[in-house]
Design an enzyme around this catalytic site. Sequence first.
Site, PDB file in Angstrom:
ATOM      1  N   GLU A  73      -5.131  -6.536   1.335  1.00 24.10           N
ATOM      2  CA  GLU A  73      -6.145  -6.060   0.238  1.00 24.10           C
ATOM      3  C   GLU A  73      -5.688  -6.117  -0.990  1.00 24.10           C
ATOM      4  OE1 GLU A  73      -7.002  -1.966   1.192  1.00 24.10           O
ATOM      5  OE2 GLU A  73      -7.914  -1.729  -0.638  1.00 24.10           O
TER       6      GLU A  73
ATOM      7  N   ASP B 260      -4.746  -0.751   2.420  1.00 26.26           N
ATOM      8  CA  ASP B 260      -4.321   0.357   1.899  1.00 26.26           C
ATOM      9  C   ASP B 260      -4.839   1.737   3.023  1.00 26.26           C
ATOM     10  OD1 ASP B 260      -3.033   0.295  -0.316  1.00 26.26           O
ATOM     11  OD2 ASP B 260      -4.846   0.047  -1.480  1.00 26.26           O
TER      12      ASP B 260
ATOM     13  N   ASP C 231      -6.014   4.430   2.517  1.00 26.82           N
ATOM     14  CA  ASP C 231      -7.136   5.368   1.918  1.00 26.82           C
ATOM     15  C   ASP C 231      -8.440   4.980   2.266  1.00 26.82           C
ATOM     16  OD1 ASP C 231      -7.638   2.908   0.633  1.00 26.82           O
ATOM     17  OD2 ASP C 231      -7.167   3.638  -1.452  1.00 26.82           O
TER      18      ASP C 231
ATOM     19  N   ASP D 122     -11.191   3.336   0.857  1.00 26.40           N
ATOM     20  CA  ASP D 122     -11.514   2.036   0.567  1.00 26.40           C
ATOM     21  C   ASP D 122     -10.801   1.036   1.551  1.00 26.40           C
ATOM     22  OD1 ASP D 122     -13.194   2.471  -1.276  1.00 26.40           O
ATOM     23  OD2 ASP D 122     -11.776   1.813  -3.168  1.00 26.40           O
TER      24      ASP D 122
END
Length: 641
Positions: A432, A505, A507, A509
């Site tokens: 990403e 990641d 998180d 997103d």
Amino acid sequence: MRSAETSYSAADITVLEGLEAVRKRPGMYIGSTGPTGLHHLVWEVVDNSVDEAMAGHCSIIRVRLLADGGCEVSDDGRGIPVDRHPQFEELTAAEVVLTVLHAGAKFGGEGYKISGGLHGVGVSVVNALSSRVEVEIDREGYRHYMDFVDGGLLRTRLIETGPSPEGRTGTTVRFWPDTAIFDEVTFRLQTLVERFQMMAFLNRGLEIQVRDERGDEPNEQSFCYEGGIRDFVAHVNASKESLFSIVGYYEQQEDDEEVEVAFQWNTGFNVDGLHSFANGINTVEGGMHEEGFRSALTASLNRYARSKGLLRNGADNLQGEDIREGLTAILSVRMVDPQFEGQTKSKLGNVSMRSLVQRATNDGLGHWLEEHPSEARRITQKALNAQRARIAAQDARRSARRKSALDGAGMPDKLKDCASRDPRECELFIVEGDSAGGSAVQARDPRTMAILPIRGKILNVERARPDRMLDNTEIQTLIQAIGGGYGNEFDLDRIRYYKVILLCDADVDGSHIRTLLLTFFYRQMEALVVGGHVYIAQPPLYSTIVGREKVYLKDDHAKEAFVAENPGHRNEFQRLKGLGEMDFDELRETTMNPASRSLLQVAVEATTIADEMFSTLMGSDVESRKRFIRTNAHDVRFLDI
Ligand code: 0RA
């Protein structure tokens, strides 16, 4: 050596040797000693009760996950027979069922025609792999009891303990998996719930209750469907927009074989909505029953469309994929001797099933179409639209291929490929963001690791028509890099990397992008996912300083364990927000180096459930998506990883 309180001779010697074999090579009997094998024990016991239900003698199965780690399965069937066993005169039939390999359904004759196949290794295997087993049988007015310890050692022989509750018959088995055998002995509620719901759908009217008593508050759920597989189809389609409100159904029975089909179309473009089962087992790899269904579905629809003038003389026939676009169907067959073939033993090999399902579908679906003209017209219209789109996409692909032939058909610019050309050792990291992509390029082993940075959010493929997906550059790049094509033409033999690793990641997103990528792979490269080629990298969530060294901790659990083990630790814990925050040697050691990383392999156990999950997560029904995400927020393992 084992010791027994109750020791007796003759038959029990062979008995114990039989179960020893299971303890020596558990993998041969239950596949593995990991979570899959552990849950196999539950399936084995429950399958016996389901067999009893299929024979018409049992209407409710209760499963409890006990606070002390055991599992209890109880049914209201006839109860395992308690009289002397004809072959093992020393033992009662119930003792034989629990201690002799494959003894379960071998006697009792009538009513045991159809049984669970794949998992049918016998409840004695569960006994062999448990540190303790208790059995209660209500039969002939009396309650009977026996128990076993240490992998099948009969401690208390079958005894009558008193009268049964008025009118009750049935069997209760409690078992505690042996910690010396299994890597981990904690049952996962979600895994049980998904399977029991599936079993309840496949066995109309059977109630299956699950009660988890391990937490502070017991969690109880119950599944029972009077509509059987009709309810299953409605359930899978609930998160989609259906093309018409009713669910179609037909069934046929011949000799010892039976077939049942339920179906509905939705407005989506998925062509893989057919889910098949043989004796209650999800035949993920398809087989003869699916072949019979597909060919008769195509023939019936074309016949109907021609006879009603919806398909003109001279026009091309609708193809199978045109007709299957948007179809959700459950095909369930039952037979005496199912042959399971294929890589994961989930492909039905019985040739006789092809013709039975074909005949049933030609008759059943043919009649249904005649009796439901407005639904039949909508199905035909949708298939005609799909046919038009397919031909347009073919033309587009042909001209695209010509173009890429001109510019050398090379790999995408963004791909930093590896040196090796042996797919078996090659890994593709999909990373990403460009900056993390840069670190990954520096951190990799360039011989075997390729890096493909993906920017932002890829197209939501669930809502897009397949032929439109090609417009998206991220998708084009992915398809090009992996090399096996996509959709129906996806070819596992042509993939350029055996491991496709998602590196996102930790998180919100990141997890959204991961879900999008998984959806894409599941819809367009299903064999890649089913074949176990897709992995998720796990960058650590925390770091802290110990002395002069930086220590990484995978997640909250690892952090808690670290705190418990190092009570004197005073340094702060850094929460790593993104891959971008790590420098490349950190990234290498924590996430990429095969010697120190930990990857999660993505696996699909039941494609029906995966299908429903993806539709719920990615489809257009926002409300049901929200509901799903809310109730599962702490449990992202919607694929059985
Ligand atoms: C052998 C023969 C019969 C029933 C069973 C086994 C049986 C096994 C299990 C395991 C869990 N629940 C079960 N219920 C029944 C036939 C008995 C008869 O003919 O009466």
